[in-house]
Scaffold this active site. Sequence first.
Site, PDB file in Angstrom:
ATOM      1  N   ARG A   1       8.195   4.403 -16.795  1.00  0.00           N
ATOM      2  CA  ARG A   1       8.907   4.813 -15.556  1.00  0.00           C
ATOM      3  C   ARG A   1      10.365   4.590 -15.224  1.00  0.00           C
ATOM      4  O   ARG A   1      11.005   5.204 -14.171  1.00  0.00           O
ATOM      5  CB  ARG A   1       8.237   4.541 -14.348  1.00  0.00           C
ATOM      6  CG  ARG A   1       6.608   5.068 -14.339  1.00  0.00           C
ATOM      7  CD  ARG A   1       5.870   4.625 -13.233  1.00  0.00           C
ATOM      8  NE  ARG A   1       6.010   4.946 -12.071  1.00  0.00           N
ATOM      9  CZ  ARG A   1       5.434   4.493 -10.792  1.00  0.00           C
ATOM     10  NH1 ARG A   1       4.335   3.727 -10.993  1.00  0.00           N
ATOM     11  NH2 ARG A   1       5.544   5.081  -9.706  1.00  0.00           N
TER      12      ARG A   1
ATOM     13  N   PRO B   1       3.899  -5.402 -13.514  1.00  0.00           N
ATOM     14  CA  PRO B   1       4.119  -6.943 -13.734  1.00  0.00           C
ATOM     15  C   PRO B   1       4.326  -7.661 -12.732  1.00  0.00           C
ATOM     16  O   PRO B   1       5.436  -7.345 -11.697  1.00  0.00           O
ATOM     17  CB  PRO B   1       5.054  -7.162 -14.881  1.00  0.00           C
ATOM     18  CG  PRO B   1       5.832  -5.704 -15.021  1.00  0.00           C
ATOM     19  CD  PRO B   1       5.100  -4.916 -14.081  1.00  0.00           C
ATOM     20  N   GLU B   2       3.345  -8.337 -12.398  1.00  0.00           N
ATOM     21  CA  GLU B   2       3.595  -9.704 -11.361  1.00  0.00           C
ATOM     22  C   GLU B   2       3.925 -10.879 -11.784  1.00  0.00           C
ATOM     23  O   GLU B   2       4.249 -10.912 -13.066  1.00  0.00           O
ATOM     24  CB  GLU B   2       2.353  -9.694 -10.201  1.00  0.00           C
ATOM     25  CG  GLU B   2       1.873  -8.361  -9.745  1.00  0.00           C
ATOM     26  CD  GLU B   2       0.670  -8.318  -8.806  1.00  0.00           C
ATOM     27  OE1 GLU B   2       0.532  -9.231  -8.262  1.00  0.00           O
ATOM     28  OE2 GLU B   2       0.262  -7.382  -8.920  1.00  0.00           O
TER      29      GLU B   2
ATOM     30  N   HIS C   1      10.218   5.726 -24.745  1.00  0.00           N
ATOM     31  CA  HIS C   1      10.415   5.025 -23.699  1.00  0.00           C
ATOM     32  C   HIS C   1      10.918   3.670 -23.980  1.00  0.00           C
ATOM     33  O   HIS C   1      10.772   2.598 -23.109  1.00  0.00           O
ATOM     34  CB  HIS C   1       8.912   4.816 -23.220  1.00  0.00           C
ATOM     35  CG  HIS C   1       8.193   6.082 -22.668  1.00  0.00           C
ATOM     36  ND1 HIS C   1       8.673   6.891 -21.869  1.00  0.00           N
ATOM     37  CD2 HIS C   1       6.897   6.618 -22.815  1.00  0.00           C
ATOM     38  CE1 HIS C   1       8.026   8.086 -21.701  1.00  0.00           C
ATOM     39  NE2 HIS C   1       7.038   7.955 -22.030  1.00  0.00           N
TER      40      HIS C   1
ATOM     41  N   ARG D   1       7.426 -13.336  12.029  1.00  0.00           N
ATOM     42  CA  ARG D   1       7.317 -12.051  11.635  1.00  0.00           C
ATOM     43  C   ARG D   1       5.885 -11.294  12.188  1.00  0.00           C
ATOM     44  O   ARG D   1       4.798 -12.082  12.641  1.00  0.00           O
ATOM     45  CB  ARG D   1       6.832 -11.882  10.075  1.00  0.00           C
ATOM     46  CG  ARG D   1       7.592 -12.643   9.318  1.00  0.00           C
ATOM     47  CD  ARG D   1       8.558 -11.996   8.330  1.00  0.00           C
ATOM     48  NE  ARG D   1       9.518 -12.838   7.776  1.00  0.00           N
ATOM     49  CZ  ARG D   1       9.861 -12.450   6.352  1.00  0.00           C
ATOM     50  NH1 ARG D   1       9.387 -11.554   5.901  1.00  0.00           N
ATOM     51  NH2 ARG D   1      10.781 -13.342   5.739  1.00  0.00           N
TER      52      ARG D   1
END
Length: 276
Positions: free
Chosen positions: A112, A2-3, A94, A156
């Site tokens: 996971r 999920p973003e 799960h 950066r």
Amino acid sequence: MPELPEVEVTRLSFCDRIHGARVTGVRLGKPLRWPLGVPPDALVTRTVGEAARRGKYLWLPLEEAGQPAGGLLMHLGMSGSLAFSDAPGEAGTHDHFDLVTTRGTLRLTDPRRFGAVVWSPSRDDGMAAKLLAGLGLEPFDAAFDGAHLHAALRRRRVAIKLALLAGDIVVGAGNIYACEALFAAGIDPRTRSDRISRPRSERLAAAVRDTLGRALALGGSTLRDFRDAHGMEGRFQAQAQVYGRAGEPCRVCGTTIRRVVQGQRATFFCPHCQRR
DNA sequence: ATGGGTACCTGTCTGC
DNA sequence: TGCAGACAGGTACCCA
């Protein structure tokens, strides 16, 4: 998994229904990324406030007798999803967290177990503060614009894709949407951040906002198993221009989409439409 | 400070 | 069919 769009779609799908509910029980399954940080029974009788989102984190505030009484900071990790239902049924292998309330049960399913549910005395304190510290601007915040992005990128040298993923400049874009936003902005994902010009920063900031906004409007992306809290799939994946399309022709110019690895993660781009 | 790499964990798919 | 290996939507943490 999920973003930002998936997390926000999830939040919107259960927020109203759980708001005002009283906690009647908590069930824990296998350990998640961190321990809950409070005896589960301590949450019983507390009332759930309005769920909020910061980056890919969800904050579920709790109240006791009308006063703030801490809250739960949740993260879906790579494979987590939240379901809200009246009768959740027997917990499966799960299903690692149930918040049972007078209006239904909020259940975290996460094969996971990179996800997290952590109690914190407030958003600005304890574990929540620690985890939220250092997050970049929200993409829909007016302060996130080309000027801001350009100023941050100038400091950066990492590849622009990695700078977007890091989440300390702007939050919310994960692997799918970082790839898609860079395509929309016409920028090669391997370009050094400090080489991105001001005009390209403007385009990239707009692309990040636009990509996440469109994905949100389409209910997120369901690549394999994302569902909102009512089991609805997302529809953005059908519109992906580059993500997961290695070897296929670019929808704009027909050039073969390439896959490279950056920071141990797959990056997809069109070598013709996206330039350094 | 920045950057690179590792770690966490399980399921699915591919190729031999 | 079995098995090894690669890969998957994230991010905290350690080290140079």
